[in-house]
Scaffold this motif. Structure first.
Motif, PDB file in Angstrom:
ATOM      1  N   ALA A   1      30.518  74.086  19.540  1.00 45.40           N
ATOM      2  CA  ALA A   1      31.614  74.117  18.616  1.00 45.40           C
ATOM      3  C   ALA A   1      33.013  73.638  19.215  1.00 45.40           C
ATOM      4  O   ALA A   1      33.778  72.664  18.795  1.00 45.40           O
ATOM      5  CB  ALA A   1      31.676  75.170  17.923  1.00 45.40           C
ATOM      6  N   THR A   2      33.409  74.232  20.274  1.00 41.62           N
ATOM      7  CA  THR A   2      34.410  74.062  20.672  1.00 41.62           C
ATOM      8  C   THR A   2      34.605  72.675  21.178  1.00 41.62           C
ATOM      9  O   THR A   2      35.737  71.938  21.040  1.00 41.62           O
ATOM     10  CB  THR A   2      34.630  75.004  22.157  1.00 41.62           C
ATOM     11  N   LEU A   3      33.732  71.972  21.625  1.00 46.58           N
ATOM     12  CA  LEU A   3      33.691  70.519  22.324  1.00 46.58           C
ATOM     13  C   LEU A   3      33.775  69.754  20.960  1.00 46.58           C
ATOM     14  O   LEU A   3      34.551  68.611  21.112  1.00 46.58           O
ATOM     15  CB  LEU A   3      32.388  70.178  23.148  1.00 46.58           C
ATOM     16  N   CYS A   4      32.999  70.136  19.982  1.00 48.81           N
ATOM     17  CA  CYS A   4      33.250  69.368  18.874  1.00 48.81           C
ATOM     18  C   CYS A   4      34.626  69.224  18.220  1.00 48.81           C
ATOM     19  O   CYS A   4      35.404  68.338  17.871  1.00 48.81           O
ATOM     20  CB  CYS A   4      32.364  69.801  17.352  1.00 48.81           C
ATOM     21  N   LEU A   5      35.379  70.208  18.211  1.00 49.36           N
ATOM     22  CA  LEU A   5      36.713  70.659  18.020  1.00 49.36           C
ATOM     23  C   LEU A   5      37.651  69.833  18.929  1.00 49.36           C
ATOM     24  O   LEU A   5      38.400  69.109  18.493  1.00 49.36           O
ATOM     25  CB  LEU A   5      37.063  72.052  17.900  1.00 49.36           C
ATOM     26  N   ALA A   6      37.261  69.876  20.124  1.00 48.45           N
ATOM     27  CA  ALA A   6      37.926  69.160  21.170  1.00 48.45           C
ATOM     28  C   ALA A   6      38.196  67.507  20.852  1.00 48.45           C
ATOM     29  O   ALA A   6      39.001  66.821  20.753  1.00 48.45           O
ATOM     30  CB  ALA A   6      37.615  69.369  22.337  1.00 48.45           C
ATOM     31  N   MET A   7      36.844  67.126  20.464  1.00 47.21           N
ATOM     32  CA  MET A   7      36.715  65.621  20.341  1.00 47.21           C
ATOM     33  C   MET A   7      37.396  65.466  18.930  1.00 47.21           C
ATOM     34  O   MET A   7      38.214  64.352  18.997  1.00 47.21           O
ATOM     35  CB  MET A   7      35.237  65.561  19.909  1.00 47.21           C
ATOM     36  N   THR A   8      37.355  66.025  17.952  1.00 44.67           N
ATOM     37  CA  THR A   8      38.192  65.947  16.891  1.00 44.67           C
ATOM     38  C   THR A   8      39.497  65.751  17.064  1.00 44.67           C
ATOM     39  O   THR A   8      40.364  64.865  16.505  1.00 44.67           O
ATOM     40  CB  THR A   8      37.689  67.085  15.667  1.00 44.67           C
ATOM     41  N   LEU A   9      40.083  66.969  17.869  1.00 49.66           N
ATOM     42  CA  LEU A   9      41.442  66.598  18.053  1.00 49.66           C
ATOM     43  C   LEU A   9      41.982  65.357  18.834  1.00 49.66           C
ATOM     44  O   LEU A   9      43.067  64.907  18.452  1.00 49.66           O
ATOM     45  CB  LEU A   9      41.915  68.017  18.939  1.00 49.66           C
ATOM     46  N   ALA A  10      41.269  65.052  19.588  1.00 45.33           N
ATOM     47  CA  ALA A  10      41.408  63.810  20.443  1.00 45.33           C
ATOM     48  C   ALA A  10      41.459  62.587  19.370  1.00 45.33           C
ATOM     49  O   ALA A  10      42.305  61.994  19.667  1.00 45.33           O
ATOM     50  CB  ALA A  10      40.463  63.729  21.544  1.00 45.33           C
ATOM     51  N   VAL A  11      40.586  62.342  18.802  1.00 47.04           N
ATOM     52  CA  VAL A  11      40.398  61.366  18.004  1.00 47.04           C
ATOM     53  C   VAL A  11      41.300  61.281  16.988  1.00 47.04           C
ATOM     54  O   VAL A  11      42.019  60.272  16.470  1.00 47.04           O
ATOM     55  CB  VAL A  11      39.010  61.130  17.554  1.00 47.04           C
ATOM     56  N   ALA A  12      41.652  62.435  16.324  1.00 45.82           N
ATOM     57  CA  ALA A  12      42.493  62.513  15.120  1.00 45.82           C
ATOM     58  C   ALA A  12      43.976  62.190  15.646  1.00 45.82           C
ATOM     59  O   ALA A  12      44.956  61.534  15.056  1.00 45.82           O
ATOM     60  CB  ALA A  12      42.578  63.799  14.622  1.00 45.82           C
ATOM     61  N   VAL A  13      44.374  62.652  16.987  1.00 44.74           N
ATOM     62  CA  VAL A  13      45.778  62.848  17.542  1.00 44.74           C
ATOM     63  C   VAL A  13      45.895  60.921  17.730  1.00 44.74           C
ATOM     64  O   VAL A  13      46.858  60.371  17.453  1.00 44.74           O
ATOM     65  CB  VAL A  13      45.856  63.445  18.838  1.00 44.74           C
ATOM     66  N   GLY A  14      44.826  60.521  18.380  1.00 47.52           N
ATOM     67  CA  GLY A  14      44.846  58.918  18.622  1.00 47.52           C
ATOM     68  C   GLY A  14      45.002  58.296  17.686  1.00 47.52           C
ATOM     69  O   GLY A  14      45.941  57.447  17.494  1.00 47.52           O
ATOM     70  N   GLU A  15      44.339  58.671  16.307  1.00 42.73           N
ATOM     71  CA  GLU A  15      44.577  57.789  15.047  1.00 42.73           C
ATOM     72  C   GLU A  15      45.979  57.914  14.469  1.00 42.73           C
ATOM     73  O   GLU A  15      46.749  57.357  13.817  1.00 42.73           O
ATOM     74  CB  GLU A  15      43.411  58.076  14.076  1.00 42.73           C
ATOM     75  N   ARG A  16      46.558  59.365  14.518  1.00 43.31           N
ATOM     76  CA  ARG A  16      47.604  59.429  13.963  1.00 43.31           C
ATOM     77  C   ARG A  16      48.890  58.861  14.604  1.00 43.31           C
ATOM     78  O   ARG A  16      49.860  58.444  14.328  1.00 43.31           O
ATOM     79  CB  ARG A  16      48.087  61.091  13.840  1.00 43.31           C
ATOM     80  N   ARG A  17      48.632  58.625  16.024  1.00 43.18           N
ATOM     81  CA  ARG A  17      49.683  57.808  16.825  1.00 43.18           C
ATOM     82  C   ARG A  17      49.436  56.306  16.410  1.00 43.18           C
ATOM     83  O   ARG A  17      50.546  55.894  16.182  1.00 43.18           O
ATOM     84  CB  ARG A  17      49.416  58.070  18.213  1.00 43.18           C
ATOM     85  N   ALA A  18      48.536  55.912  16.368  1.00 39.72           N
ATOM     86  CA  ALA A  18      48.373  54.526  15.960  1.00 39.72           C
ATOM     87  C   ALA A  18      48.777  54.213  14.530  1.00 39.72           C
ATOM     88  O   ALA A  18      49.312  53.219  14.324  1.00 39.72           O
ATOM     89  CB  ALA A  18      46.721  54.275  16.021  1.00 39.72           C
ATOM     90  N   GLY A  19      48.360  54.991  13.526  1.00 43.47           N
ATOM     91  CA  GLY A  19      48.805  54.697  12.270  1.00 43.47           C
ATOM     92  C   GLY A  19      50.202  54.870  12.118  1.00 43.47           C
ATOM     93  O   GLY A  19      51.045  55.505  12.650  1.00 43.47           O
TER      94      GLY A  19
END
Lengths: 274, 274
Positions: free
Chosen positions: A256-274
Motif C-alpha cells: 500500500a505504501t508503494l502504491c501511494l508513493a507511485m501515486t504521489l510521484a505521478v500526480a506531482v508530475g502531472e500537476r507540474r506539467a498541466g
DNA sequence: CCAAGCTTGAAACATTCGTTCCGCTCGTGC
DNA sequence: GCACGAGCGGAACGAATGTTTCAAGCTTGG
C-alpha cells in the motif's frame, strides 16, 4: 450437443468467444453481453437480463440451448458458481490471516499469506486515504523546487523507489540516505521553496524524525507517510497520509505504501506539467 | 421498525449479532445461518435457504420483517449487493486498467489505478510462481553462508528491503549497492559457499547482469527474480522466478516482487531454523 | 422470383417463487 | 388449571419467473 455445456466459467467464456461468429445475430448479441457483463448474468432474472441485452427473454433460452445447456437456469448456474467461488471478503480474509499459523513450512503458503496481506493492505488504504489530504500533499510537492526524501530502515525502499521515479518525471529530487551519517548535511540546504517527503512507521526511526524536524524548522513544508495520528511525524508534517499495512509472519506488507508513493510521484508530475 | 433495515452488509451483520439474543428461537437460527452463510443468502431461493437453515420459508419472511425489512426479497437484496460490490475478476480489471486514460487529473483516480495494478500483479504472481521453483530457490539461499543482494535502478528497493529483512532473521547479508561504483569489489569475495540473489526487469540493467555473471563464474549459485524466460538473468541463474508486474500510467507495480521477496526471506529463515 | 429453412418477436403456458393467512403448540401469568 | 398471546409450521394465494409455442420476417439456394 450434450458434449458442450462447460460447468466452469472460464471454459464457458472460451467457448463463447470461439463459437460466437457462427451464431445468429441475436445470439451473438447475447454472447457479447454475457462475457462483458457476467455479474448481471449471475444476479439478474431472465427478464432483466433480456432488457439490458436488448433481446427477448426467449432469446436467452434459445441461446442457452444453442450452446448446450438445458435452459437458461442451467446456464445461469455457471455464472452464479463463478461468483460463489470468488474470494471471501476482506474482513474474513484478514481474520483468517491472523488465525493462520505463520510457521507454514511450505514456501507456497508463505507466498499466499504475504499476497493476502498485501492485497488487504491495498484495499484498506483505498478506503482510508482521504482524497482531500492526497490533494493537499500533491499541492505541496508540486510547488517544491527540490523534493527531499527521507525514509530509513524499513521505509528506505519506498524512499529509494521515489528517488528512482521522480527524476524520471523531471522532478528534482534528493534522497537523504544518511550514508556515512551525513543525513543532516544532505538536508542542510532545504528551505521554504523545497519540500520534504518523510516516511516512517512504528517503531519510528528517530533519525527520520530528527531530519524532518530540522527541515521543518528551516521552513520546508513536510509531507509525511505514516501509520497513526499519534506518530511523531504527524505533528511535524504540514500534511500526512495514514497507511496501515497488514502484517504476516511478523513482517509488514509494503504494497500500500508503494502504491501511494507511485501515486504521489505521478500526480506531482502531472500537476507540474498541466 | 423502519428505522432499522440497513442497506449495507456490514451494518446488517452488526445489527444481527446485536439483536440475536432478543430474537425468538427460530429467528436466532436464521440469524446465525445468515452471518455464517452470506453467499447462500445472496443466491439461494427462499425455499433452498429455508431447507439449509432448517426452517420454514415463512420463517424467513418473518425474520426479514422482524429486523425491519419489507420482506425476504428486500433483505436478500442486501446480500446480493454485497456480492455485486466485490471486485470484478482480474481479467476484467487488467483490461479496464489499460483502457483507462492514465492522465487522470484526480490523484484519487491514480491511487485507484495503482491499487488495481498492484492487486492484479499479486494475483497473477500467485498463479504463475511454481512451488517447485520456489522451493529450489529457498534451498539454495538457505545453504548460503552469505546472501549477496543485487538489484539496481528500479529493482533497488527490493534489494534494499531484503537487506533490511534478512539480517533481522539472523542471515548474513551483503547488499551490493554499487555505491562509488564499487559493486565489483563488493562482490569479490562471493564463492560457492555463498549465494547471489539478483533482481532485474526489462529493460535489464547491464550492471546487474555483469555482477551476476561475475558471481556465477566464481562458483556462487545465483537465484534470479526477473520477468521473462528470455531475460539474461534467466540464463545465468541456477533458479529463476518469473514475476510479471502490471503497469499503470507508465509505472510498473512492485507489489508482487516485494511479496515474493518477503516470502523468500521468511522461508529461508525458517528452513535455517528448522 | 419463389420456396424452404432458419431466425426472431410476442404471447401463452406451466412452474416456481415470495408472501400471506390460519390453526396448532408451547410457555406464561392470572 | 385456565386463558391469553407469542412463536411456529403448513397450506393457499397471487405474482413473477422460465419456458414453450406459434406465426411473421428474413435470408439463402435453386
Amino acid at each position: 450437443m450434450q458434449i458442450d455445456a462447460p460447468r466452469d466459467y472460464d471454459q464457458l467464456k472460451a467457448l463463447l468467444v470461439a463459437r460466437r461468429p457462427d451464431l445468429p445475430r441475436r445470439l451473438q448479441q447475447v454472447a457479447e453481453f454475457a462475457v462483458s457483463h457476467p455479474d448481471e448474468l449471475a444476479f439478474g432474472t431472465a427478464a432483466s437480463i433480456a432488457e439490458l441485452a436488448q433481446v427477448q427473454p426467449s432469446t436467452l433460452v434459445r441461446f442457452a440451448k444453442a450452446i448446450g445447456y438445458s435452459g437458461f437456469s442451467d446456464l445461469q448456474s455457471v455464472f452464479r458458481r463463478r461468483m460463489r467461488d470468488r474470494w471471501p471478503d476482506y474482513g474474513e480474509r484478514l481474520r483468517s490471516l491472523h488465525e493462520a499459523r505463520p510457521s507454514a513450512e511450505d514456501p507456497a503458503k508463505l507466498l499466499f499469506g504475504f499476497a493476502e496481506a498485501a492485497t488487504a493492505s491495498i484495499h484498506r488504504m483505498r478506503q482510508t486515504v482521504a482524497a482531500r489530504d492526497l490533494d493537499a500533499a500533491v499541492d505541496i510537492l508540486a510547488e517544491a523546487e527540490t523534493i527531499y526524501l527521507v525514509g530509513l530502515r524499513r521505509a528506505f525502499p519506498v524512499a529509494a523507489y521515489l528517488a528512482y521515479a521522480l527524476p524520471k518525471l523531471g522532478i528534482r529530487t534528493s534522497l537523504i540516505d544518511n550514508v556515512a551519517h551525513m543525513g543532516a548535511d544532505q538536508i542542510a540546504h532545504a528551505g521554504p521553496q523545497d519540500a520534504l517527503l518523510a516516511i516512517s512507521f512504528s517503531p519510528y526511526t528517530q533519525a527520520t524524525i530528527d531530519l524532518a524536524e530540522a527541515a521543518a524548522q528551516r521552513g520546508a513544508p513536510v509531507v509525511a507517510l505514516t501509520d497513526s495520528p499519534f506518530s511523531p511525524l504527524a505533528e511535524i508534517a504540514s500534511v500526512w497520509l495514514e497507511i496501515v499495512e497488514a502484517d504476516f509472519a511478523a513482517f509488514r506488507s509494503m504494497a500500500a505504501t508503494l502504491c501511494l508513493a507511485m501515486t504521489l510521484a505521478v500526480a506531482v508530475g502531472e500537476r507540474r506539467a498541466g
